[in-house]
Every structure is written in C-alpha cells, then in structure tokens.
Design an enzyme around this catalytic site. Structure first.
Site, short mmCIF file in Angstrom:
data_model
loop_
_atom_site.label_atom_id
_atom_site.label_comp_id
_atom_site.label_asym_id
_atom_site.label_seq_id
_atom_site.Cartn_x
_atom_site.Cartn_y
_atom_site.Cartn_z
N SER A 170 30.81 -13.17 -11.60
CA SER A 170 31.21 -13.17 -13.01
C SER A 170 32.74 -13.13 -13.11
O SER A 170 33.41 -14.05 -12.60
CB SER A 170 30.56 -11.98 -13.72
N ASP A 185 19.97 -15.79 -15.70
CA ASP A 185 21.24 -15.22 -16.14
C ASP A 185 21.25 -15.12 -17.66
O ASP A 185 21.29 -16.13 -18.36
CB ASP A 185 22.41 -16.09 -15.65
N HIS A 242 22.07 -11.85 -13.83
CA HIS A 242 23.51 -12.11 -13.74
C HIS A 242 24.19 -11.39 -12.58
O HIS A 242 25.19 -11.86 -12.06
CB HIS A 242 24.16 -11.70 -15.06
#
Length: 280
Positions: A94, A222, A252
């Site tokens: 991320s 996700d 995620h």
C-alpha cells in the site's frame, strides 16, 4: 533501533536475521507489526529491516500540514545509510509500496516487490481524490477510538471490523495483530498531513523506465484499493519485464492472513536468474 515486538507497544523497527538485506515497508496507518510473521519466515536467509514510517505508530515525528511520500522516503533513506545499506531488496504494501517505488527511482533497490501499492495515478486524477475521500472518513473514527477504553477498542467487535477491512479471512489473522492494527490506526499522526499531500502532489506517474526487477502483487479481495479501479495504472505503465501476479483469496494486507505465501513470493523474486512471470 529495534524495540519490543509486544503488540501493545509501538515497534520502532523489526531488525532480524542475516543474509541479503531486505527492507519491508508497511501500509498507511499501520506499523511494522504487520510484517512480524513474514520477517520471521525470511530471517533464515535475509537480514530483515522493517521500520515504522515517519508519522506512524512507533515512527519518528513528521512535521508539516502537507506531507508527500518523498519525505517518507527521505527518512527511510537515512535509516538505510545508518545500516550501511547502499542498496537492498525492498517489499512494500500500500503506502509502503508507493515509498518503495520512490526508493527504487533513487537507485536504492536491488529488487522491488510492490503489494497492492498506492500511488497508481497522475496528478489531479479522479482515482486520487476518491481514495483520499475514503480515508478521510476514517478521521472521526480514529479520533473517537483514542477515547474508547482499551477493553472496547480491542474487543471482538472492533477486531472483526478491522479484520474485514484489511483481510479476506480475518479469522486467519491472530487477534493480537488485529489489536495492533487498531492501535496503530488510532495513533497515526500522519493521517491528515498525508491525505492532504496525496491530493496536492502527483502519484507515481510513468513507471516504464524503472530499471529494477519489479514484481506487482495484486490482492484478489482488496477492499481498500480495489484492483478494478486502482491496478490499471500499474498494469499499463510497469515495464514489460515486470511480474504481474494476482494473489488469490487475500485482502489488502495479505501479510497478516497469508504470511507463508507472501514470504515465498518475496523470496522467489529476490533470487537471481528466475524466469519472469506475466500472470493476469
């Protein structure tokens, strides 16, 4: 540099193992705790360093009302210099993936594994603003969370809510990791400065000239950065030589629910001479 790995205490950095240098960068609002089980699995072959990003729980302070990923990368570069790591293998998830790309552009990466990376847009992108609005909705929740008694904040309802946001199978995530996720989110001083900076400053832009061997890992379930909307930039702009792999059955932050698979995918990519995969 390394603090206790106790889940109720902030972790300044995980630093373990011996071998090839491997840098692990955590997602927005989390901390190095999310890498703990992956780092353990890789420590027999790598010297693993997983720092808390600036402005995050356990990380160095981050000043200013507008902050972009280049400032986060500056701090990490300083830490690499302290370790004597001119280059290293890098894996980031991320926001950590976005910072990893920044470091790769600076010539600090031997290989790069980007797990559901953020930053996949150009300046003034609709996708950029939409993601910012999503995270902006967390501001009152995290603010309230700081005032909630710890017993409620770490209770089963709160853990389930946190798990559903970041994992497909939240019951595969150890309860202590879910509690650490909640605690890190409620102690993220960089929340507003990074949101403001992500709206004002551009994303990663064109990645076709990236020279470092790169592996993109997309997470099938996700819910934070859905592939249908956010993966297109990377699929189109990464070099042809880059791996593009869909990791099935994970959310995620896959390190929390599938540490064996993520550790294996990182280790495989680090090995020289492997064939490139062009999945998905």
């Amino acid at each position: 540099m390394t603090s206790s790995t106790g889940r109720h205490e902030p972790i300044t950095a995980l630093h373990t193992g011996a071998g090839d240098p491997l840098l692990l960068l955590h997602p927005f609002m989390l901390s190095p705790h999310c890498w703990h089980r992956v780092a353990t699995r890789l420590s027999d072959r790598c010297e693993v360093f997983a720092p808390a990003l600036a402005g995050h729980w356990g990380g160095p302070p981050l000043n200013g009302r507008l902050v972009d990923t280049s400032r986060l990368a500056d701090v990490v570069e300083g830490q690499l210099d302290e370790l004597g790591w001119r280059t290293c293998h890098i894996a980031g998830n991320s926001l950590g993936g976005w910072v990893a790309f920044e470091l790769a552009r600076r010539g600090r990466a031997r290989t790069l594994t980007a797990i559901a990376p953020a930053g996949g847009w150009n300046q003034t992108s609709v996708i950029q603003y939409w993601l910012g609005v999503q995270f902006l909705g967390l501001v009152p929740i995290t603010g309230l969370g700081r005032w909630v008694p710890e017993g409620l904040r770490s209770g089963s309802i709160a853990r389930r809510a946190a798990g559903l946001a970041i994992a497909k199978h939240f019951d595969a995530v150890p309860p202590e990791d879910l509690v650490a996720t909640i605690t890190a989110a409620t102690n993220c001083a960089a929340l507003l400065p990074l949101l403001a900076g992500s709206i004002r400053y551009p994303g990663l832009g064109d990645l076709r000239e990236l020279a470092v061997p790169t592996r993109l890992l997309m997470c099938e379930y996700d819910r934070v950065i859905p592939n249908r909307r956010y993966a297109r930039h990377f699929l189109r702009n990464l070099p042809e030589s880059a791996d593009r792999i869909l990791v099935n059955g994970v959310g995620h932050v896959p390190m929390l629910e599938a540490p064996d698979r993520i550790a294996a995918l990182i280790a495989e990519h680090m090995q020289a001479g492997r064939p490139h995969l062009r999945a998905v």
